[in-house]
Design a protein around this motif. Structure first.
Motif, PDB file in Angstrom:
ATOM      1  N   LEU A  96       0.842  -1.208   0.000  1.00  0.00           N
ATOM      2  CA  LEU A  96       0.000   0.000   0.000  1.00  0.00           C
ATOM      3  C   LEU A  96       0.874   1.254   0.000  1.00  0.00           C
ATOM      4  O   LEU A  96       0.524   2.264  -0.613  1.00  0.00           O
ATOM      5  CB  LEU A  96      -0.926   0.010   1.222  1.00  0.00           C
ATOM      6  CG  LEU A  96      -2.083  -0.990   1.204  1.00  0.00           C
ATOM      7  CD1 LEU A  96      -2.843  -0.929   2.519  1.00  0.00           C
ATOM      8  CD2 LEU A  96      -3.038  -0.745   0.037  1.00  0.00           C
ATOM      9  N   THR A  97       2.009   1.176   0.693  1.00  0.00           N
ATOM     10  CA  THR A  97       2.964   2.299   0.679  1.00  0.00           C
ATOM     11  C   THR A  97       3.437   2.545  -0.747  1.00  0.00           C
ATOM     12  O   THR A  97       3.485   3.689  -1.209  1.00  0.00           O
ATOM     13  CB  THR A  97       4.168   2.008   1.607  1.00  0.00           C
ATOM     14  OG1 THR A  97       3.688   1.726   2.921  1.00  0.00           O
ATOM     15  CG2 THR A  97       5.120   3.190   1.659  1.00  0.00           C
ATOM     16  N   LEU A 139       0.639   4.258  -2.649  1.00  0.00           N
ATOM     17  CA  LEU A 139       0.492   5.665  -2.244  1.00  0.00           C
ATOM     18  C   LEU A 139       1.603   6.531  -2.811  1.00  0.00           C
ATOM     19  O   LEU A 139       1.352   7.635  -3.310  1.00  0.00           O
ATOM     20  CB  LEU A 139       0.506   5.778  -0.715  1.00  0.00           C
ATOM     21  CG  LEU A 139      -0.819   5.638   0.017  1.00  0.00           C
ATOM     22  CD1 LEU A 139      -0.579   5.702   1.522  1.00  0.00           C
ATOM     23  CD2 LEU A 139      -1.817   6.718  -0.396  1.00  0.00           C
ATOM     24  N   LEU A 184      -4.924   0.661   5.309  1.00  0.00           N
ATOM     25  CA  LEU A 184      -4.560   1.979   4.774  1.00  0.00           C
ATOM     26  C   LEU A 184      -4.996   3.100   5.719  1.00  0.00           C
ATOM     27  O   LEU A 184      -4.225   4.019   6.032  1.00  0.00           O
ATOM     28  CB  LEU A 184      -5.201   2.169   3.396  1.00  0.00           C
ATOM     29  CG  LEU A 184      -4.926   3.503   2.689  1.00  0.00           C
ATOM     30  CD1 LEU A 184      -3.454   3.654   2.352  1.00  0.00           C
ATOM     31  CD2 LEU A 184      -5.764   3.627   1.422  1.00  0.00           C
TER      32      LEU A 184
END
Length: 224
Positions: free
Chosen positions: A148-149, A152, A176
């Motif tokens: 997820l990092t 993003l 998240l």
């Protein structure tokens, strides 16, 4: 919070055929299958979510050209993104929508794949004890944080000053929200890039709490 260059909303996909049949469908291979897209109730939920998002954009004076729809490649999220995009009068094939593989469902491993939804509680019990522990052959909470990092960082590098709608799944969206909330609460929150600030909150005491941010199917929430 001023931690991102864009504003973010999250949307969990509408009620899917696996939701209706009580089936865990979490591998990318199964998740992309057409037979696991939205159930008719889920299409209605996605339509309502699109209308709610449109209302929030108007209330915040955000023009439609500033909207970006970022979605998971699973059939249930793609289907949801399609319905929402049509409400917004956008094309999923156009420049304002993009699929990100890192927004995919958390893979719960071969032991749980295509098993009953009842087994989710076993995974979440494990998460609460140790969010760095992987379900056998699957992804831990910490694994999901890592990708997820990546998503993003990619979204933040590609867009600026946009209203980002992330269309994803229950666990990834809980996770998240957990990390973004923790980053926002960090002392001296202006230092460091987003990835290093997420890394700083990637600790058991934070990650084990992800169930607190659960979303219903078709639920929209403003995050940052």
């Amino acid at each position: 919070m001023g931690i991102t260059r864009n504003r973010y909303w999250v949307l969990r996909h509408g009620k899917s055929i696996p939701n209706e049949t009580g089936l865990i469908v979490s591998s990318l291979e199964n998740g992309k299958l057409e037979k696991y897209k939205l159930a008719s109730e889920g299409i209605n939920q996605a339509q309502l979510a699109g209308e709610l998002f449109l209302k929030e954009l108007k209330e915040n004076d955000i023009p439609l050209e500033n909207v970006r729809v970022c979605y998971s490649p699973f059939s249930r999220t793609t289907h949801t993104a399609e319905v929402v995009a049509s409400v917004l009068n956008l094309s999923l094939q156009g420049p304002q929508a993009k699929v990100y593989e890192d927004l995919r469902e958390r893979y719960f491993g071969p032991t749980f794949e295509l098993q009953s939804h009842d087994k989710y509680s076993e995974i979440w019990d494990l998460d609460a004890k140790d969010p760095f522990m992987k379900p056998e052959g699957g992804e831990s909470v910490a694994d999901v944080v890592s990708r997820l990092t990546n998503a993003l960082v990619q979204i933040e590098s590609e867009f600026q000053g946009c209203a980002i709608l992330i269309v994803s799944h229950g666990d990834p969206l809980q996770i998240l929200q957990t990390i973004l909330k923790a980053v926002g609460e960090q002392a001296g929150a202006n230092g460091g890039d987003l990835a290093s600030r997420i890394e700083a909150v990637k600790v058991p005491s934070v990650l084990s709490q992800h169930r607190k941010h659960a979303l219903l199917t078709g639920q929209l929430r403003a995050v940052v």
